[in-house]
Write a protein that holds these residues in place. Structure first.
Motif, PDB file in Angstrom:
ATOM      1  N   THR A   1       0.925  -1.155   0.015  1.00 17.56           N
ATOM      2  CA  THR A   1      -0.075  -0.032  -0.002  1.00 17.56           C
ATOM      3  C   THR A   1       0.711   1.325   0.138  1.00 17.56           C
ATOM      4  O   THR A   1       0.272   2.260  -0.232  1.00 17.56           O
ATOM      5  N   TYR A   2       2.275   1.217   0.184  1.00 17.63           N
ATOM      6  CA  TYR A   2       2.955   2.303  -0.013  1.00 17.63           C
ATOM      7  C   TYR A   2       3.576   2.613  -1.187  1.00 17.63           C
ATOM      8  O   TYR A   2       4.169   3.879  -1.611  1.00 17.63           O
ATOM      9  N   PHE A   3       3.004   1.917  -2.209  1.00 20.85           N
ATOM     10  CA  PHE A   3       3.338   2.305  -3.762  1.00 20.85           C
ATOM     11  C   PHE A   3       1.844   2.189  -4.529  1.00 20.85           C
ATOM     12  O   PHE A   3       0.959   1.732  -4.042  1.00 20.85           O
ATOM     13  N   GLU A   4       2.088   3.120  -5.606  1.00 20.08           N
ATOM     14  CA  GLU A   4       1.033   3.347  -6.205  1.00 20.08           C
ATOM     15  C   GLU A   4      -0.054   2.168  -6.854  1.00 20.08           C
ATOM     16  O   GLU A   4      -1.383   2.158  -6.631  1.00 20.08           O
TER      17      GLU A   4
ATOM     18  N   VAL B   1       2.514  -8.423  -8.401  1.00 25.24           N
ATOM     19  CA  VAL B   1       3.964  -7.612  -8.383  1.00 25.24           C
ATOM     20  C   VAL B   1       4.878  -8.598  -9.217  1.00 25.24           C
ATOM     21  O   VAL B   1       4.599  -9.906  -8.997  1.00 25.24           O
ATOM     22  N   SER B   2       6.144  -8.032  -9.308  1.00 27.45           N
ATOM     23  CA  SER B   2       7.098  -8.793  -9.703  1.00 27.45           C
ATOM     24  C   SER B   2       7.545  -9.758  -8.965  1.00 27.45           C
ATOM     25  O   SER B   2       7.643  -9.821  -7.861  1.00 27.45           O
ATOM     26  N   GLN B   3       7.692 -11.017  -9.918  1.00 22.22           N
ATOM     27  CA  GLN B   3       8.144 -12.424  -9.165  1.00 22.22           C
ATOM     28  C   GLN B   3       9.702 -12.111  -8.588  1.00 22.22           C
ATOM     29  O   GLN B   3      10.201 -13.144  -7.846  1.00 22.22           O
ATOM     30  N   LEU B   4      10.399 -11.255  -9.069  1.00 22.40           N
ATOM     31  CA  LEU B   4      11.779 -11.155  -8.585  1.00 22.40           C
ATOM     32  C   LEU B   4      11.760 -10.226  -7.288  1.00 22.40           C
ATOM     33  O   LEU B   4      12.944 -10.352  -6.832  1.00 22.40           O
ATOM     34  N   LEU B   5      10.851  -9.996  -6.909  1.00 18.55           N
ATOM     35  CA  LEU B   5      11.028  -9.105  -5.576  1.00 18.55           C
ATOM     36  C   LEU B   5      10.214  -9.978  -4.585  1.00 18.55           C
ATOM     37  O   LEU B   5       9.150 -10.586  -4.633  1.00 18.55           O
ATOM     38  N   THR B   6      10.783 -10.281  -3.278  1.00 25.70           N
ATOM     39  CA  THR B   6      10.197 -10.789  -2.168  1.00 25.70           C
ATOM     40  C   THR B   6       9.664  -9.617  -1.319  1.00 25.70           C
ATOM     41  O   THR B   6       9.937  -8.325  -1.540  1.00 25.70           O
ATOM     42  N   GLU B   7       8.534  -9.994  -0.267  1.00 24.42           N
ATOM     43  CA  GLU B   7       7.944  -9.066   0.457  1.00 24.42           C
ATOM     44  C   GLU B   7       9.022  -8.286   1.052  1.00 24.42           C
ATOM     45  O   GLU B   7       8.920  -6.893   1.340  1.00 24.42           O
ATOM     46  N   ASP B   8      10.112  -9.066   1.668  1.00 24.58           N
ATOM     47  CA  ASP B   8      11.090  -8.471   2.375  1.00 24.58           C
ATOM     48  C   ASP B   8      11.911  -7.602   1.477  1.00 24.58           C
ATOM     49  O   ASP B   8      12.183  -6.175   2.108  1.00 24.58           O
ATOM     50  N   ASP B   9      11.888  -7.665   0.237  1.00 25.16           N
ATOM     51  CA  ASP B   9      12.596  -6.715  -0.707  1.00 25.16           C
ATOM     52  C   ASP B   9      11.714  -5.232  -0.662  1.00 25.16           C
ATOM     53  O   ASP B   9      12.097  -4.177  -0.610  1.00 25.16           O
ATOM     54  N   ILE B  10      10.389  -5.447  -0.816  1.00 26.20           N
ATOM     55  CA  ILE B  10       9.585  -4.324  -1.025  1.00 26.20           C
ATOM     56  C   ILE B  10       9.403  -3.388   0.486  1.00 26.20           C
ATOM     57  O   ILE B  10       9.596  -2.462   0.236  1.00 26.20           O
ATOM     58  N   TRP B  11       9.709  -4.146   1.647  1.00 28.54           N
ATOM     59  CA  TRP B  11       9.799  -3.319   2.736  1.00 28.54           C
ATOM     60  C   TRP B  11      11.133  -2.657   2.687  1.00 28.54           C
ATOM     61  O   TRP B  11      11.125  -1.615   3.038  1.00 28.54           O
ATOM     62  N   TYR B  12      12.140  -3.451   2.174  1.00 25.78           N
ATOM     63  CA  TYR B  12      13.493  -2.783   2.257  1.00 25.78           C
ATOM     64  C   TYR B  12      13.443  -1.487   1.214  1.00 25.78           C
ATOM     65  O   TYR B  12      14.001  -0.437   1.717  1.00 25.78           O
TER      66      TYR B  12
ATOM     67  N   TRP C   1      16.043   9.187   0.401  1.00 23.83           N
ATOM     68  CA  TRP C   1      15.504  10.483  -0.397  1.00 23.83           C
ATOM     69  C   TRP C   1      14.808  11.495   0.244  1.00 23.83           C
ATOM     70  O   TRP C   1      14.545  12.592  -0.156  1.00 23.83           O
ATOM     71  N   GLY C   2      14.416  11.204   1.594  1.00 21.74           N
ATOM     72  CA  GLY C   2      13.809  12.103   2.446  1.00 21.74           C
ATOM     73  C   GLY C   2      12.464  12.874   1.812  1.00 21.74           C
ATOM     74  O   GLY C   2      11.681  12.026   1.517  1.00 21.74           O
ATOM     75  N   THR C   3      12.219  13.952   2.114  1.00 19.89           N
ATOM     76  CA  THR C   3      10.954  14.389   1.621  1.00 19.89           C
ATOM     77  C   THR C   3      10.907  14.661   0.186  1.00 19.89           C
ATOM     78  O   THR C   3       9.547  14.723  -0.275  1.00 19.89           O
ATOM     79  N   VAL C   4      11.898  14.481  -0.620  1.00 16.27           N
ATOM     80  CA  VAL C   4      11.613  14.356  -2.015  1.00 16.27           C
ATOM     81  C   VAL C   4      10.825  13.022  -2.409  1.00 16.27           C
ATOM     82  O   VAL C   4      10.359  13.143  -3.669  1.00 16.27           O
ATOM     83  N   ARG C   5      10.764  12.133  -1.593  1.00 18.05           N
ATOM     84  CA  ARG C   5      10.198  10.615  -1.997  1.00 18.05           C
ATOM     85  C   ARG C   5       8.771  11.044  -2.045  1.00 18.05           C
ATOM     86  O   ARG C   5       8.277  11.451  -1.090  1.00 18.05           O
ATOM     87  N   ASN C   6       8.188  10.696  -3.055  1.00 13.33           N
ATOM     88  CA  ASN C   6       6.785  10.666  -3.175  1.00 13.33           C
ATOM     89  C   ASN C   6       6.180   9.068  -2.698  1.00 13.33           C
ATOM     90  O   ASN C   6       6.753   8.085  -3.155  1.00 13.33           O
ATOM     91  N   SER C   7       5.147   9.274  -1.776  1.00 15.38           N
ATOM     92  CA  SER C   7       4.772   7.998  -1.265  1.00 15.38           C
ATOM     93  C   SER C   7       3.267   7.991  -1.441  1.00 15.38           C
ATOM     94  O   SER C   7       2.480   8.806  -0.954  1.00 15.38           O
ATOM     95  N   ALA C   8       2.497   6.755  -1.696  1.00 16.74           N
ATOM     96  CA  ALA C   8       1.178   6.584  -1.360  1.00 16.74           C
ATOM     97  C   ALA C   8       0.794   6.747   0.011  1.00 16.74           C
ATOM     98  O   ALA C   8       1.876   6.513   0.875  1.00 16.74           O
ATOM     99  N   ALA C   9      -0.350   7.369   0.244  1.00 12.10           N
ATOM    100  CA  ALA C   9      -0.833   7.446   1.641  1.00 12.10           C
ATOM    101  C   ALA C   9      -0.950   6.041   2.360  1.00 12.10           C
ATOM    102  O   ALA C   9      -1.013   5.028   2.026  1.00 12.10           O
ATOM    103  N   GLU C  10      -0.421   6.239   3.859  1.00 14.95           N
ATOM    104  CA  GLU C  10      -0.556   5.096   4.521  1.00 14.95           C
ATOM    105  C   GLU C  10      -1.900   4.735   4.732  1.00 14.95           C
ATOM    106  O   GLU C  10      -2.706   5.516   4.938  1.00 14.95           O
ATOM    107  N   PRO C  11      -2.279   3.402   4.974  1.00 13.21           N
ATOM    108  CA  PRO C  11      -3.412   3.079   5.142  1.00 13.21           C
ATOM    109  C   PRO C  11      -4.100   3.339   6.452  1.00 13.21           C
ATOM    110  O   PRO C  11      -3.387   3.575   7.357  1.00 13.21           O
TER     111      PRO C  11
END
Length: 322
Positions: free
Chosen positions: A276-279, A286-297, A306-316
């Motif tokens: 949910t942190y991504f669009e 999602v890509s089978q090349l990524l584990t859930e641990d990768d996505i958290w990372y 990236w700090g405040t420059v990072r665009n993020s989907a709204a937290e649930p």
């Protein structure tokens, strides 16, 4: 459905039926609202001339684009003027590549827009932006035309360009097919930096999308991309970076290559972090090349580097908040 094919100039503006209510935070000159200026969205064409393996907007997927002809720049400028009359304070062109990357058409559009006038009530002027690609900006054969066009874009009100960087790992970009014209054989990382510097040199801000999960992705390439994007931010070449997780879209080359072309896109279950942190990220697609641990990372590392420059989907919302 079969019927007569219509060009974009023959179709009415959607804003003849729907009010202009969206606000886009990258446009602020009108000063009308903390969330940004009232922004209309337009497209001069709805598919991309390039053939990126992951993209559902590629000409390989859409086949025949619906578009304004490059000779219809005045008509598009008139439509922009009408949007201003209807209350637009900004316009963003959602074309996969603005005017298909045709610098002659871009130049003529900017000239036509200046003739129409971009002054808004209150002493401000219309802001606008669009999407380009690294290799369109680095068209060596038309370097003078590119610089002249970018300067004209700025003078006609363009304040923001969005570019798909995707990855900063050469081993990943080698599989993407992002520049089939092969105009510029230089290393991708140096091309990205040069393209951003050219745009910023003309006083136009740049935002970017970064895509994780492409062929060749590993924890090492993820780390490399996050750090390299961070360096672009440090050097003030990016005002926004949006991390995205590869989602399999119907009809794309990577979807077929990964054997994911029979996915269920309709019976969605409840989504959850970290997706949910991504669009568009969703566990089943999602890509089978990524584990859930990768996505958290990716989520945590991009936020930290990236700090405040990072665009993020709204937290649930939490259960209590609901």
């Amino acid at each position: 459905m079969r019927g007569e094919r219509l060009g974009s100039a023959e179709l009415p503006s959607p804003y003849e039926a729907f009010s202009i209510r969206a606000r886009f935070g990258v446009f602020t000159e009108a000063g009308s609202h903390p969330l940004g200026s009232r922004t209309a969205h337009m497209m001069t064409l709805d598919s991309c001339p390039f053939k990126c393996t992951f993209c559902s907007e590629s000409i390989q997927v859409s086949q025949r684009p619906t578009r304004f002809a490059v000779s219809e720049t005045e008509h598009v400028a008139q439509r922009v003027r009408r949007l201003m009359d209807w209350g637009a304070e900004a316009v963003f062109f959602d074309d996969p590549v603005f005017w298909g990357g045709n610098w002659k058409a871009i130049t003529e559009f900017c000239q036509d827009l200046q003739r129409q006038g971009t002054d808004l009530p209150g002493g401000t002027r219309l802001e606008w932006g669009g999407q380009l690609t690294v290799d369109v900006v680095l068209n060596r054969a038309k370097a003078d035309e590119v610089h002249a066009a970018l300067e004209l874009m700025r003078r006609s009100g363009c304040t923001y360009i969005y570019i798909g960087i995707e990855s900063m790992a050469e081993s990943v970009m080698a599989h993407v097919g992002k520049n089939l014209l092969r105009r510029n054989p230089e290393a991708w990382v140096s091309k990205v930096r040069e393209a951003l510097a050219i745009i910023r040199g003309h006083g136009i801000r740049v935002g970017s999308s970064v895509l994780f999960g492409l062929d060749g992705e590993s924890r090492e390439t993820i780390e490399e991309t996050i750090e390299q994007i961070g360096r672009l931010i440090d050097d003030e070449l990016l005002v926004m970076a949006s991390p995205n997780i590869l989602t399999y879209h119907p009809g794309t080359a990577i979807t077929a290559a990964h054997g994911q072309d029979r996915l269920d896109y309709h019976s969605r279950k409840d989504n959850r972090p970290p997706y949910t942190y991504f669009e568009e990220a969703y566990p089943e697609v999602v890509s089978q090349l990524l584990t859930e641990d990768d996505i958290w990372y990716i989520h945590k590392s991009a936020a930290e580097r990236w700090g405040t420059v990072r665009n993020s989907a709204a937290e649930p919302l939490t259960e209590a908040a609901r």
